[in-house]
Design a protein around this motif. Sequence first.
Motif, PDB file in Angstrom:
ATOM      1  N   TYR A   1       0.803  -1.223   0.000  1.00 12.34           N
ATOM      2  CA  TYR A   1       0.000   0.000   0.000  1.00 12.34           C
ATOM      3  C   TYR A   1       0.838   1.277   0.000  1.00 12.34           C
ATOM      4  CZ  TYR A   1      -3.873  -3.107   1.175  1.00 12.34           C
ATOM      5  OH  TYR A   1      -4.809  -4.102   1.146  1.00 12.34           O
TER       6      TYR A   1
ATOM      7  N   HIS B   1      -6.419   0.729  -1.705  1.00 13.62           N
ATOM      8  CA  HIS B   1      -6.304   0.768  -3.163  1.00 13.62           C
ATOM      9  C   HIS B   1      -7.647   0.508  -3.835  1.00 13.62           C
ATOM     10  CE1 HIS B   1      -6.396  -3.509  -2.498  1.00 13.62           C
ATOM     11  NE2 HIS B   1      -6.248  -3.791  -3.779  1.00 13.62           N
TER      12      HIS B   1
ATOM     13  N   ASP C   1      -1.140   3.768  -6.059  1.00 14.59           N
ATOM     14  CA  ASP C   1      -2.158   3.392  -7.047  1.00 14.59           C
ATOM     15  C   ASP C   1      -1.773   2.049  -7.671  1.00 14.59           C
ATOM     16  OD1 ASP C   1      -4.131   3.213  -8.892  1.00 14.59           O
ATOM     17  OD2 ASP C   1      -3.668   5.062  -9.962  1.00 14.59           O
TER      18      ASP C   1
END
Length: 767
Positions: A236, A265, A305
């Motif tokens: 993450y 996410h 992302d």
Amino acid sequence: MREIIPARWKNRIQNFFLDLDARIDSTLFSSGKGLRELYERYSTFMDRFYVGRWKRWVFIEPLSEAATIGLGGSILMLALAVPAFRETADDDWLKKSDLAVTFLDRYGNPIGSRGIKHNDSIPLEDFPDNLIKATLATEDRRFYDHFGIDIAGTARALLTNAQAGGVRQGGSSITQQLAKNLFLSNERTIERKVNEAFLAVWLETRLTKNEILKLYLDRAYMGGGTFGVDGAAHFYFNKSARDVNLAEAAMLAGLFKAPTKYAPHINLPAARARANVVLDNLVDAGFMTEGQVFGARRNPAFAVDRRDEASPNYYLDYAFDEMRKLVDTFPKSYTERVFVVRTAIDMNVQRAAEEAIENQLRQFGRDYHATQAATVVADLDGGVRAMVGGRDYGASQFNRAVDAYRQPGSSFKPYVYSTALMSGFTPNSTVVDGPVCLGNWCPQNYGHSYSGTVTLTQAITRSINVVPVKLSIAIGNYPKGQNPKNEWEAAKRGRAKIVEVARRFGIKAPLPDTPSLPIGADEVTVIEHAVAYATFPNKGKSVTPHAVLEVRTGAGDLVWRFDRDGKKPLQAIPASVASDMAGMMSHVVSEGTARRAALDGIPTAGKTGTTNAYRDAWFVGYTGNFTCAVWYGNDDYSPTNRMTGGSLPAQTWHDIMVAAHQGVEVREIPGIGMGTKLPQPTTPATIAANNAPKVLETKPGPPPVLTKRGADILVRVEKLLDEAGKTAGKTSSSDQAAPVSTGALAFPENYAAVGPGDQTAPAPRKN
């Protein structure tokens, strides 16, 4: 003398028994007297301790009842504890989940990893203090004070949930959650909670508090296919758990409750809201002040992302489960826990499968009321080349390709026809498509019509429901041509043979005996169904689905290899039956309910399937190179909007297989070669059946639902075309317009036609 001797012996015998009786009476009298004296002495002794009046009811009776209840409770708890402690019978219980596996694709390229490496993980003292406090404040504030079960916390959670009218707080301690992760499943049952409690107490006796906390931080699932806080931190935030700040630590601690729901996410706002709750918990628990958490509230964590990263998580989960089972077969003396595994996955096919499903659901899912899909592509040796277990792994880790049992509908019929061919039928054998009833259940064809006498090839091509049911009766141990007196018993014996053949194919699903079994009313999994179809191009040999091709240690030493150590193919059906079935099933693609699955220049065979109320839609097919199954439906078993196996499933199968055959030498299918069909029957009884209406060839699109206004417009257009034809006929008899087919206007090109006979009839009613 002869009279005196018997009399003497007679007297002796009488005296002996009199003496014996006297001794017995004396003994009993003495024993009774002694027992009475002993009881009197005991009573005299106990009278010294006699407590009467209020003292008896306040002290003695409660203690006596408590002792009785305690003894009974101890026996009950021991009985309940036995199943839990069976989970710990393995001396290697701490390492059962302690695998570190790096997965490679079939060409040796890394595709991901699963498991954890306990020995090399971060020591507890190296975790940031704010991460430890955030975890304890949110998951178990009295972790260092209880014995494995937080009774006060559980009572508080029960009270809070009762006041809120739903689940607001969890009552499980960190030790209980670790017990679940190590030994149990996630099923919500009383039995699991009881086992969890006993195992938590057992863990507390075997490990220190710090060891339990360390294992919990390493073993918990954190979303995104990651296990442990360090793996989650890398996934993450692109950093080690050693380096996370307070905002990131709060977001990580918030994942323990529901990693799928709060994964940043997937849903960053929800993850931040949950992190804010964790910060509140830190203040409420007294671990930090409001001023210390103020900065984390003002500057929440940002997640990397990951939307463009295409990790085959469903496949990796399946391969990791297979690897854990495989490790259990290794010798007990083998202690290696770090492996590099080469799998059968082809990432080009995997991406094509994911894109095909996503494109179809995005474009047509709303029109068809379909929200989920699953597919498996496999080599003919059972190696799984691609697997999609659902539309979005981040939203749901439930693998619909492996763990979901769904009705296959008409795609189950090839097992029925294979059994019939093994019982003496041929592809050209004829069966009367007419009414049949088994008890109070009468199967119906799609459209509620019958075709009369048809061959088996025609029946499977047009997916007729009545014929498989009649075949189950015909193969039920009765000589060919003999009409059984009891069709119910004959069908029962026939279904038993069908189930036996399906087992040879590799179907391990329960397959309970019901009258509607021959038309696919029982449930199967996508992966079993897909690989079972490989039996047909394999000349009747069934294979085992597998992801693992090769296992090596971290040092590179070969441990296991499928072609050497794996399960060998089994001759499930004769090669001649497999060839005949391939020929029959090729007609399903070329002229039947699965025309959208046809591949240009590649021989193809398969079968569609649509279940009652359109809850499931399937297409399962194969070429000389691969086999593939595609399923569409909804997780809650709600009906789709008239989706059939010949619509999205067949089109998705086509798109996947086009990609799978790129750069691959196309092989023939035994029985149809490189695409040749079986000769059409020429008997008078079947010529008429060949002229039956064929399925419309259409492109994928919304379901065939027209409004009244749309239908009126089509009627007016039809009338105008008829009038135009008549006018043209009057002006020039030599240049007469060709008749226009009104059927071609009934369903425009962007509407999906529903194939006949591709829906299972309702299950029989219970008397």
